[in-house]
Design an enzyme around this catalytic site. Structure first.
Site, mmCIF file in Angstrom:
data_model
loop_
_atom_site.group_PDB
_atom_site.id
_atom_site.type_symbol
_atom_site.label_atom_id
_atom_site.label_comp_id
_atom_site.label_asym_id
_atom_site.label_seq_id
_atom_site.Cartn_x
_atom_site.Cartn_y
_atom_site.Cartn_z
ATOM 1 N N HIS A 43 2.851 4.859 -10.599
ATOM 2 C CA HIS A 43 3.076 5.695 -9.751
ATOM 3 C C HIS A 43 2.841 6.699 -8.948
ATOM 4 O O HIS A 43 3.772 7.288 -8.968
ATOM 5 C CB HIS A 43 4.237 4.509 -8.633
ATOM 6 C CG HIS A 43 4.463 4.763 -7.109
ATOM 7 N ND1 HIS A 43 4.439 3.759 -6.238
ATOM 8 C CD2 HIS A 43 3.834 5.642 -6.148
ATOM 9 C CE1 HIS A 43 4.511 3.519 -4.832
ATOM 10 N NE2 HIS A 43 4.037 5.292 -5.567
ATOM 11 N N GLU A 70 0.075 1.975 -8.435
ATOM 12 C CA GLU A 70 0.449 1.716 -6.916
ATOM 13 C C GLU A 70 0.210 3.457 -5.957
ATOM 14 O O GLU A 70 0.371 4.039 -6.373
ATOM 15 C CB GLU A 70 1.726 1.768 -7.114
ATOM 16 C CG GLU A 70 2.100 0.305 -7.961
ATOM 17 C CD GLU A 70 3.884 0.674 -8.140
ATOM 18 O OE1 GLU A 70 4.449 -1.018 -8.209
ATOM 19 O OE2 GLU A 70 4.620 0.718 -8.238
ATOM 20 N N HIS A 190 10.580 -3.792 -7.408
ATOM 21 C CA HIS A 190 11.809 -3.389 -6.722
ATOM 22 C C HIS A 190 13.261 -3.483 -7.242
ATOM 23 O O HIS A 190 13.384 -4.631 -6.768
ATOM 24 C CB HIS A 190 11.265 -2.258 -5.316
ATOM 25 C CG HIS A 190 12.017 -1.280 -5.690
ATOM 26 N ND1 HIS A 190 12.875 -0.788 -4.848
ATOM 27 C CD2 HIS A 190 11.214 -0.094 -4.868
ATOM 28 C CE1 HIS A 190 12.984 0.180 -4.728
ATOM 29 N NE2 HIS A 190 11.641 1.018 -5.031
HETATM 30 N N1 PXP Z 1 6.605 -1.834 -6.474
HETATM 31 C C1 PXP Z 1 6.596 -0.301 -5.999
HETATM 32 C C2 PXP Z 1 5.735 -0.991 -4.536
HETATM 33 C C3 PXP Z 1 7.212 0.377 -6.702
HETATM 34 O O1 PXP Z 1 7.167 1.214 -5.567
HETATM 35 C C4 PXP Z 1 8.026 0.434 -7.192
HETATM 36 C C5 PXP Z 1 8.673 1.982 -7.526
HETATM 37 O O2 PXP Z 1 7.717 2.778 -7.727
HETATM 38 C C6 PXP Z 1 8.050 -0.651 -8.435
HETATM 39 C C7 PXP Z 1 8.084 -1.704 -7.796
HETATM 40 C C8 PXP Z 1 9.305 -0.394 -9.174
HETATM 41 O O3 PXP Z 1 10.509 -0.764 -8.686
HETATM 42 P P1 PXP Z 1 11.881 -0.394 -9.882
HETATM 43 O O4 PXP Z 1 11.545 1.176 -10.541
HETATM 44 O O5 PXP Z 1 12.834 -0.798 -9.173
HETATM 45 O O6 PXP Z 1 11.868 -1.472 -10.644
#
Ligand code: PXP
Length: 237
Positions: A43, A70, A190
């Site tokens: 990301h 992402e 997330h």
């Molecule tokens: N999905 C998206 C769109 C995110 O922005 C993130 C964090 O970069 C994640 C999933 C993964 O979240 P986490 O780091 O809390 O596992």
């Protein structure tokens, strides 16, 4: 089957702390795959505090599972994604300085914009996933703009999981039913972790993929990448 995509942003954050190449991101991506990850997620944020745009070409070369990028589909992001053609692009409405993504798209009021970028990415052969809060209307909106998948923001679920798991997952189950009904694939991510992952997977029908970064990388500090990835995989089996 639910795929585990490992988000390696936090590995890049450690690397960037010294401005050199330790740990080596490409090696970590390859190792995560060899330990059982079925995807690698990155990301790149506008300030490039973890993944840098310059990391993308080499990662694209080596990732042999699903490569998922992402980000907010700004002109710069779109240009990079269309050039390097990951398997999947996940569209996230991040504000430039956001600490992390804490909310998904309103796919109804942003329909025109999302339709346009979705079509551009799909024309390049890229699977498009739209990050949404778990609400049936946003699932329908994502389907209407032509997306292949939605990714549910699971931060709300994770926050209330310890208080009342059934209540915490309720909206996600409803939104997943809508996704299955209209025929759009389901990803989620997330704040998923070793405590809440199995419950989420077992509750949400048709979950194709989870992308996990922060908790997984934190667990790897204790257990190592190999054990950690296998522990997360086991929660999905
Ligand atoms: N999905 C998206 C769109 C995110 O922005 C993130 C964090 O970069 C994640 C999933 C993964 O979240 P986490 O780091 O809390 O596992």
């Amino acid at each position: 089957m639910t795929r585990l995509s490992v988000n390696i942003n936090k590995v890049a954050l450690i690397r960037n702390a010294r401005g050199e190449d330790l740990p080596n991101l490409v090696q970590v991506a390859k190792d995560c795959e060899s330990f059982g990850a079925e995807g690698i997620t990155v990301h790149p944020r506008p300030d490039e505090r973890h993944i840098k745009y310059s990391d993308i070409p080499e990662l694209k070369e080596v990732v042999s599972t699903e490569f998922n990028i992402e980000g907010n589909p700004t002109d710069r992001f779109m240009e990079m994604v269309l050039k390097h053609k990951p398997h999947q692009a996940t569209l996230v409405p991040d504000k430039p300085g956001a600490l992390t993504s804490d909310s998904g798209w309103d796919t109804i009021s942003n329909a025109e914009f999302l339709k346009e970028v979705t079509a551009k990415l799909q024309d390049a052969g890229i699977c498009v996933s739209i990050f949404v809060n778990a609400k049936p209307e946003f699932v329908e909106g994502a389907k209407a703009v032509g997306a292949d998948r939605i990714e549910f923001y699971t931060g709300d679920f994770a926050r209330s999981f310890h208080i009342n798991p059934e209540e915490a997952v309720k909206a996600h189950v409803e939104a997943a039913k809508k996704a299955n009904e209209v025929g759009i694939g389901i990803n989620a991510g997330h704040d998923l972790n070793l405590d809440n992952l199995r419950y989420y997977k077992e509750s949400v029908p048709g979950l194709l993929e989870v992308s996990i970064g922060h908790a997984l990388i934190s667990d790897a500090l204790y257990y190592g990448f190999k054990n950690t990835i296998q522990m997360y995989r086991a929660k999905l089996d």
